[in-house]
Design an enzyme around this catalytic site. Structure first.
Site, short mmCIF file in Angstrom:
data_model
loop_
_atom_site.label_atom_id
_atom_site.label_comp_id
_atom_site.label_asym_id
_atom_site.label_seq_id
_atom_site.Cartn_x
_atom_site.Cartn_y
_atom_site.Cartn_z
N TYR A 64 41.04 41.45 24.53
CA TYR A 64 42.27 41.16 25.28
C TYR A 64 43.50 41.54 24.46
O TYR A 64 44.41 42.22 24.95
CB TYR A 64 42.32 39.67 25.65
CG TYR A 64 43.47 39.31 26.55
CD1 TYR A 64 43.38 39.47 27.94
CD2 TYR A 64 44.67 38.81 26.04
CE1 TYR A 64 44.44 39.14 28.77
CE2 TYR A 64 45.73 38.48 26.86
CZ TYR A 64 45.60 38.64 28.23
OH TYR A 64 46.66 38.32 29.05
N ILE A 104 51.11 31.04 31.59
CA ILE A 104 51.52 30.84 32.98
C ILE A 104 50.35 30.18 33.71
O ILE A 104 49.19 30.57 33.53
CB ILE A 104 51.84 32.20 33.65
CG1 ILE A 104 52.86 33.00 32.84
CG2 ILE A 104 52.33 31.98 35.08
CD1 ILE A 104 54.21 32.39 32.65
N LYS A 157 46.19 44.54 25.41
CA LYS A 157 47.59 44.26 25.75
C LYS A 157 48.55 44.98 24.79
O LYS A 157 49.63 45.41 25.20
CB LYS A 157 47.84 42.75 25.77
CG LYS A 157 47.12 42.05 26.93
CD LYS A 157 47.57 42.59 28.29
CE LYS A 157 46.98 41.83 29.45
NZ LYS A 157 47.44 42.33 30.76
N ASP A 192 43.76 44.19 45.52
CA ASP A 192 42.93 43.30 44.69
C ASP A 192 41.47 43.68 44.86
O ASP A 192 41.06 44.20 45.90
CB ASP A 192 43.13 41.83 45.08
CG ASP A 192 42.79 40.89 43.93
OD1 ASP A 192 43.73 40.40 43.26
OD2 ASP A 192 41.59 40.65 43.68
N THR A 240 47.88 29.91 36.19
CA THR A 240 47.21 30.73 37.21
C THR A 240 45.71 30.49 37.08
O THR A 240 45.26 29.90 36.11
CB THR A 240 47.46 32.24 36.98
OG1 THR A 240 46.75 32.64 35.81
CG2 THR A 240 48.93 32.59 36.85
P1 NAD Z 1 44.54 35.86 37.74
O1 NAD Z 1 43.13 35.87 37.27
O2 NAD Z 1 45.11 34.60 38.28
O3 NAD Z 1 44.79 37.03 38.77
C1 NAD Z 1 44.39 38.34 38.48
C2 NAD Z 1 44.08 39.05 39.78
O4 NAD Z 1 43.60 40.35 39.44
C3 NAD Z 1 42.96 38.36 40.59
O5 NAD Z 1 43.36 38.22 41.93
C4 NAD Z 1 41.77 39.29 40.42
O6 NAD Z 1 40.90 39.29 41.55
C5 NAD Z 1 42.46 40.64 40.24
N1 NAD Z 1 41.61 41.59 39.55
C6 NAD Z 1 40.84 41.40 38.46
N2 NAD Z 1 40.19 42.52 38.14
C7 NAD Z 1 40.56 43.45 39.04
C8 NAD Z 1 40.22 44.82 39.24
N3 NAD Z 1 39.33 45.45 38.44
N4 NAD Z 1 40.80 45.49 40.27
C9 NAD Z 1 41.68 44.87 41.08
N5 NAD Z 1 42.02 43.58 40.95
C10 NAD Z 1 41.47 42.88 39.94
O7 NAD Z 1 45.44 36.33 36.47
P2 NAD Z 1 46.98 36.10 36.18
O8 NAD Z 1 47.11 34.95 35.26
O9 NAD Z 1 47.76 36.12 37.43
O10 NAD Z 1 47.26 37.40 35.29
C11 NAD Z 1 47.89 38.55 35.82
C12 NAD Z 1 48.27 39.44 34.66
O11 NAD Z 1 49.13 38.73 33.77
C13 NAD Z 1 47.07 39.90 33.82
O12 NAD Z 1 47.26 41.23 33.42
C14 NAD Z 1 47.11 38.96 32.63
O13 NAD Z 1 46.51 39.50 31.49
C15 NAD Z 1 48.61 38.79 32.46
N6 NAD Z 1 48.97 37.60 31.71
C16 NAD Z 1 48.73 36.38 32.22
C17 NAD Z 1 49.08 35.26 31.47
C18 NAD Z 1 48.85 33.87 31.97
O14 NAD Z 1 49.11 32.92 31.21
N7 NAD Z 1 48.41 33.67 33.19
C19 NAD Z 1 49.69 35.41 30.23
C20 NAD Z 1 49.92 36.68 29.74
C21 NAD Z 1 49.57 37.78 30.50
#
Ligand code: NAD
Length: 254
Positions: free
Chosen positions: A162, A195, A166, A43, A197
């Site tokens: 975004y 989700i 994706k 991370d 988060t």
């Molecule tokens: P989040 O923000 O809760 O967690 C993302 C993590 O990635 C964080 O810990 C952050 O510090 C880390 N991060 C960000 N930039 C970084 C970098 N340059 N290098 C290393 N680490 C980095 O997000 P999430 O909701 O857990 O999302 C995770 C993945 O799922 C993402 O790709 C997001 O686009 C995708 N996603 C999430 C949702 C949702 O509803 N949460 C829906 C569709 C897709």
């Protein structure tokens, strides 16, 4: 300390999970570790990664944290080298790190903002695989899962970078899957719907609207994504490559 619910599946295997300091990546790291994998928790926020790795170790799993910005080529390579140094090899990777960016009209998006979203959401998936695939091949094969989104299929008003990033994750997953299909590495995607988060807490208004659109009328939990990721990485998915599992509570059904 051995945990009761530890199950078989990834023993003697090594996994690298990006963006694993929180949210979906954290759940993925826990699930893989509880199924026996040694996990490199990567991370950009090193202390968060260490908290997650420590929690896995507390549960009896094997995990080491690594601080890296996965939009930077040298840091992606360093993460792979760290996994090999700590655990001896690499079999699985999950390119999960992602950011949302701001909601904005396309005419108002700053070029730097566009590039920032692209650099984390798609450049990092390219850079991740660029280094991970050779290491996985060297270890005799394995699998990769890239985290896309329902916005790899749908448009979302004023969320252009975004959405574009994706869609690109999905395309990249498919083309790389073809290249490695005969080289014992499967490459798949998981596309989450809404989700709960830290990422989505910042966009409550939009998420409320999307939640209302889910057939199940609820947000998903990170562990519900982790289970799909673990399945795609596991030998149970041995004939699945270039595919995508949409885990969205039915958003895309209507
Ligand atoms: P989040 O923000 O809760 O967690 C993302 C993590 O990635 C964080 O810990 C952050 O510090 C880390 N991060 C960000 N930039 C970084 C970098 N340059 N290098 C290393 N680490 C980095 O997000 P999430 O909701 O857990 O999302 C995770 C993945 O799922 C993402 O790709 C997001 O686009 C995708 N996603 C999430 C949702 C949702 O509803 N949460 C829906 C569709 C897709």
């Amino acid at each position: 300390m051995e945990e009761d619910n530890m199950t078989a599946g990834f023993e003697k295997k090594v996994a690298l999970v990006t963006g694993a300091g929180g949210g979906i990546g954290e759940a993925v790291a826990h699930d893989l570790a509880m199924n026996g994998a040694s996990v490199l928790v990567v991370d950009i926020h090193g202390p968060n990664a260490e908290v997650v790795a420590g929690a896995i170790r507390e549960r009896g799993g094997k995990a080491v944290s690594f601080c890296a910005d996965v939009s930077v080529s040298a840091q992606c390579r360093a993460a792979v080298e760290k996994a090999e140094r700590e655990f001896g090899s690499l079999h699985y990777s999950v390119n999960n790190a992602g950011i949302g960016g701001r909601f904005d009209a396309i005419t108002d998006i700053e070029v730097d903002e566009w590039r920032n979203v692209m650099s984390v959401n798609i450049d990092a998936v390219f850079l991740g695989m660029k280094y991970q695939l050779s290491a996985i091949e060297k270890s005799g094969g394995g699998a990769v899962v890239n985290i896309a989104s329902i916005y790899a299929h749908l448009g979302l008003r004023r969320f252009d970078a975004y959405t574009a990033s994706k869609h690109a994750v999905r395309g990249l997953t498919r083309s790389v899957a073809i290249e490695y299909a005969t080289r014992n590495i499967r490459v798949n995607a998981v596309s989450p719907g809404p989700i709960l988060t830290p990422l989505t807490r910042g966009a409550k208004e939009q998420i409320d609207t999307i939640t209302a659109m889910t057939a199940m009328k609820r947000m998903g939990e990170p562990v519900e994504i982790a289970k799909a990721v673990s399945f795609l990485l596991s030998p149970d998915a041995s004939f699945i490559t270039g595919a995508e599992i949409v885990v969205d509570g039915g958003v895309m059904l209507s």
